[in-house]
Design a protein around this motif. Sequence first.
Motif, mmCIF file in Angstrom:
data_model
loop_
_atom_site.group_PDB
_atom_site.id
_atom_site.type_symbol
_atom_site.label_atom_id
_atom_site.label_comp_id
_atom_site.label_asym_id
_atom_site.label_seq_id
_atom_site.Cartn_x
_atom_site.Cartn_y
_atom_site.Cartn_z
ATOM 1 N N ILE A 121 0.912 -0.928 0.484
ATOM 2 C CA ILE A 121 -0.490 0.166 -0.115
ATOM 3 C C ILE A 121 1.416 0.800 -0.435
ATOM 4 N N TYR A 122 0.965 2.111 -1.032
ATOM 5 C CA TYR A 122 1.626 2.951 -1.333
ATOM 6 C C TYR A 122 1.264 4.693 -0.366
ATOM 7 N N TYR A 123 2.573 4.985 0.028
ATOM 8 C CA TYR A 123 1.649 6.421 1.045
ATOM 9 C C TYR A 123 1.941 7.273 0.212
ATOM 10 N N HIS A 160 5.260 2.633 -8.390
ATOM 11 C CA HIS A 160 4.123 2.603 -8.086
ATOM 12 C C HIS A 160 3.016 1.291 -8.493
ATOM 13 N N HIS A 219 4.562 7.392 -8.988
ATOM 14 C CA HIS A 219 5.596 7.537 -9.965
ATOM 15 C C HIS A 219 5.725 5.759 -10.078
ATOM 16 N N GLY A 260 8.801 -4.262 -3.440
ATOM 17 C CA GLY A 260 10.509 -3.189 -3.966
ATOM 18 C C GLY A 260 10.824 -4.538 -3.153
ATOM 19 N N ASP A 309 -1.304 3.818 2.486
ATOM 20 C CA ASP A 309 -0.931 4.083 3.150
ATOM 21 C C ASP A 309 -0.913 5.134 3.662
ATOM 22 N N TRP A 358 14.640 -2.238 -8.115
ATOM 23 C CA TRP A 358 14.248 -1.150 -8.674
ATOM 24 C C TRP A 358 14.556 -0.440 -10.047
ATOM 25 N N TRP A 359 13.445 0.543 -10.558
ATOM 26 C CA TRP A 359 14.292 1.565 -11.579
ATOM 27 C C TRP A 359 14.502 2.527 -11.617
ATOM 28 N N ASP A 386 12.955 -2.777 -1.142
ATOM 29 C CA ASP A 386 13.608 -2.189 0.078
ATOM 30 C C ASP A 386 12.866 -2.522 1.170
HETATM 31 N N1 MSP Z 1 3.521 2.265 2.815
HETATM 32 C C1 MSP Z 1 4.688 1.480 2.730
HETATM 33 C C2 MSP Z 1 4.914 0.096 2.168
HETATM 34 C C3 MSP Z 1 3.593 -0.806 2.748
HETATM 35 S S1 MSP Z 1 3.161 -2.424 2.314
HETATM 36 C C4 MSP Z 1 2.325 -2.849 3.612
HETATM 37 C C5 MSP Z 1 5.752 2.364 1.654
HETATM 38 N N2 MSP Z 1 5.734 2.531 -0.020
HETATM 39 S S2 MSP Z 1 5.954 3.577 -0.704
HETATM 40 O O1 MSP Z 1 4.861 4.410 -1.137
HETATM 41 O O2 MSP Z 1 6.891 4.356 -0.330
HETATM 42 O O3 MSP Z 1 6.576 2.366 -1.830
HETATM 43 C C6 MSP Z 1 6.038 1.836 -2.525
HETATM 44 C C7 MSP Z 1 6.483 0.985 -3.206
HETATM 45 O O4 MSP Z 1 7.522 0.894 -4.211
HETATM 46 C C8 MSP Z 1 7.633 -0.554 -2.453
HETATM 47 O O5 MSP Z 1 7.608 -1.402 -3.042
HETATM 48 C C9 MSP Z 1 8.643 -0.065 -3.816
HETATM 49 O O6 MSP Z 1 10.113 -0.678 -3.543
HETATM 50 C C10 MSP Z 1 8.572 1.105 -5.004
HETATM 51 N N3 MSP Z 1 9.191 1.661 -5.398
HETATM 52 C C11 MSP Z 1 9.853 2.860 -5.466
HETATM 53 N N4 MSP Z 1 10.081 3.753 -6.239
HETATM 54 C C12 MSP Z 1 10.939 2.275 -6.830
HETATM 55 C C13 MSP Z 1 11.952 2.078 -8.147
HETATM 56 N N5 MSP Z 1 12.301 3.531 -8.567
HETATM 57 N N6 MSP Z 1 11.621 1.063 -8.491
HETATM 58 C C14 MSP Z 1 10.686 0.438 -8.499
HETATM 59 N N7 MSP Z 1 9.814 0.222 -7.696
HETATM 60 C C15 MSP Z 1 10.004 1.419 -6.963
HETATM 61 O O7 MSP Z 1 7.167 1.782 1.290
#
Ligand code: MSP
Length: 663
Positions: free
Chosen positions: A11-13, A22, A19, A259, A50, A290-291, A261
Amino acid sequence: MPNTFYVTTPIYYVNDVPHIGHAYTTIAADVLARFNRLTGREVFFLTGLDEHGQKVQQAAVKAGIDPQTHCDRLMPKFKDLWSQLHISYNGFIRTTDSQHQAVVQRYLQALYDKGLIYQAEYTGWYCTFDERFWTEKDVEKGLCPDCRRPVERVSERNYFFRMSRFQDRLKEHIQTNPAFIQPESRRNEVVGFLQKPLEDLSISRPKSRLSWGVELPFDRDCVAYVWFDALINYLSALEYLAPTPNASKFWPASIHLVGKDILTTHAIYWSTMLMGLELPLPQSIFAHGWWTVDGEKMSKSRGNVVDPYAMVEQFGADAFRYFLLREVPFGQDGDFSLTAFGSRYNAELANDLGNLLSRTLTMLANFSNNTIPQPDSQHETDQDCQLQHAASALFPSIDTHLRHLEFHRALETICGLVQSANQYIDKTAPWMLAKDPGNTPRLHTVLFHLTEALRFLTCAVYPFMPQTAETMKTRLGLSDNFSTPVLREFPRWGDYSYSGQTSKGPSLFPRKDSLPSDSHKSPKEPATIHPSTRNMEPSHTPEAKPAANQPVTSEVPHIGIEDFQKVQLKVAKILAAERVPKSKKLLKLQVNVGTELRQIVAGIGKKYVPEELVGRTIVVVANLKPAKLMGIESQGMVLAAGDKEVLELLTMPDEIPAGTKVK
Ligand code: MSP
C-alpha cells in the motif's frame, strides 16, 4: 491446487503523486490477476494506500492542511492512474478506513492479551525518514545506515512486540518453504539477516511525537507504528473489501509483491506478527528490483522521476505496461530510458505485433472478403504444422513463466510466436497465391492458420495489454469474452468461434520514429520522460522548401554535386498501401517521411501487392514537385531498381528512422 488466488501490492504512502515504482508493482499484480482469472481461479487483487505515519503527516504539514484532507486529495490521483493503466483491482484499501483501524486494534489487543506486547523504556537512534530506530552499532557518523540522513537520539517509553521469540520458527519456515521468499538472492539476504539475533520490535509511537496513526486500544496516549498498521491491511481487507461470504478462503495470500527495499518488513515483521496471531503465513513474498532512470537513481531533486501519466498519454497504457515487464527480469534492477523504450516499442510492438495484425487483416479483406476462410486439409503443408506447433506451446509456456513471475520470459514467448507468424506470411506469400484462382484452397488454408495464430496471440497478450487484446479481438471478429475463464482449458487449434466479420483499422502501435533508438542516440540526449518534459517530439527542423521546378533527368550525362544536392532523398516508412482504381501499375502509398505524412503514387503495382508493402522502410525523393497521376496527388517519388519494369524497391533496414537523409 486451491482455486483462489490472492495477490497484493504494497500500500503506497500518500506523501506524493504516484511514480513508475508504484506503477511497476501494480501492473505486475494486474497481469497475474488477469491471467489467473482467465484460468478460472477466483481472484482477489488488493491494492491501496498507506495513509498514516510520519511521512504522510509531514507532507500534510508542508501542504498546510490536516492529514486526512491531504490523503483525501491525493487518493484520487492513485485511483485515476490505476484506471488509466487498466488495473483490475478488486479491493482498494485505505488505512484510514474505520473498518481497517478496528481490525488493527483487535489484533493489537489480541497480541497484548497473549503477553506478546510489553512496555519498556527505549533509547536509540531514530531516523525520521525511515521511521525506525537504529542501535548504536548500526549508526555510523550519526547517519541512518539505510537512507544516510542524520539520526536523532530519542528516548521514550514504547510498546514492543516480542519478535525475537519467533526467530527460530521463521528460520525454519524459510528453510522448509523455498518458495516463501523469492527470488533466491533475496531469500539469502533474509536468511543472512536472521543469522544475527532478532530484536523485539517497537510498535508504538507516543502521540506527543506523532499523532497521525491508529490509537493503541490499551494506551490512548500512543498510536501504532505505521508498519504494524500497514501490514495488517492484507488481512483487514478480507473482512470488508473481499467478496462475501467466506472471504477468509483467500488467506493465506498467494503472493505479496513488494519492492526489494520493503522485503525485511514483510519477510520478518509481517511473518512474526502472523505467527504471534497464530495465522498461516502467505504462500510467497516476491521482492522485485528498482528502476533507475538513464542510469541514475530516480529522485525529485534530480528531476528525473518517470511520470506514468505522461507515458500513458504519449504511448498508451499497454505499451508502457509491456515495456516495464518485458525489459527487465522482475527480481532485478532495471534502467528506464526512452531509448530502450523506443527500441522495444518500434521493433516489437509496431513492426512485429502491429504489423502482423495489419497485414493479416488487409489480406483477409482483399482475399476473403473480411471473413475467416475454411482450411482445406488437402492443402496443408509443414509450414502450417510448424506454426500450429509454436502456437500450441504458447499457453503452457506463459503459465510456467508466470508461476515463477518471469514476465519477461512470458512476453518473449509471445514475441516468438509473433515473429513465427510474420515469417509464415513471408514464406507462404498469400499475395502470390492470390494471383492464381487455382490456388484458392491453399490461400484460404494459409489465411485460416494465420488467423488462428492471431487468435492465440490475442488471448495471450490480454493479461499484459488488455486494451490491445480487445482491439485485436474486435478486428478479428472473435467472440472470446475475456471476463470469462477462457483459459480454463488452453485453446485448441481450429476450435475457434468467430462472431463477425474482420475489419481493418488504424495501426495498433503507430511507429514512433521520433523516439531515440539505440543506434541513433547521442550520449547527452535526454531520454527520460517526466512532468517537465511532457512534449517529447523533437523540435522540428523546418522542411527544406521544394526546389524550383527542375526535373532530374537521366539524359544529362553529368551533373555537379550542387545539382545532386538539390535532390532531397529521405528514408520513409510505408504506413498504408492500396491500388489506384483502374490502374494495373499504380499504387497509392501513405508514407511517413519523419516530419510529416505524404501520399505518393508509385508505379510499382505490377511487382507488388499493397499488403506486402506496409511496414517497409524505403527511400523517397522528398522534394519533388507534387504532381497528379490519374487524378491523385503524389507528393514525392519512391526509388526502385529496374530498367523498364520495376525489379526491386530500394529498402533500408527497419532501424533507420523515417526522415533520415540519404546522401
Ligand atoms: N507504505 C509502504 C509499503 C507498505 S506495504 C504494507 C511503502 N510505500 S512507498 O510508497 O514508499 O513504496 C511503495 C513501493 O514502491 C515499494 O515496493 C518500493 O519498492 C516501490 N518503489 C519505489 N521506488 C521504486 C523504483 N525506483 N523502482 C521500483 N520500485 C520502487 O514503502
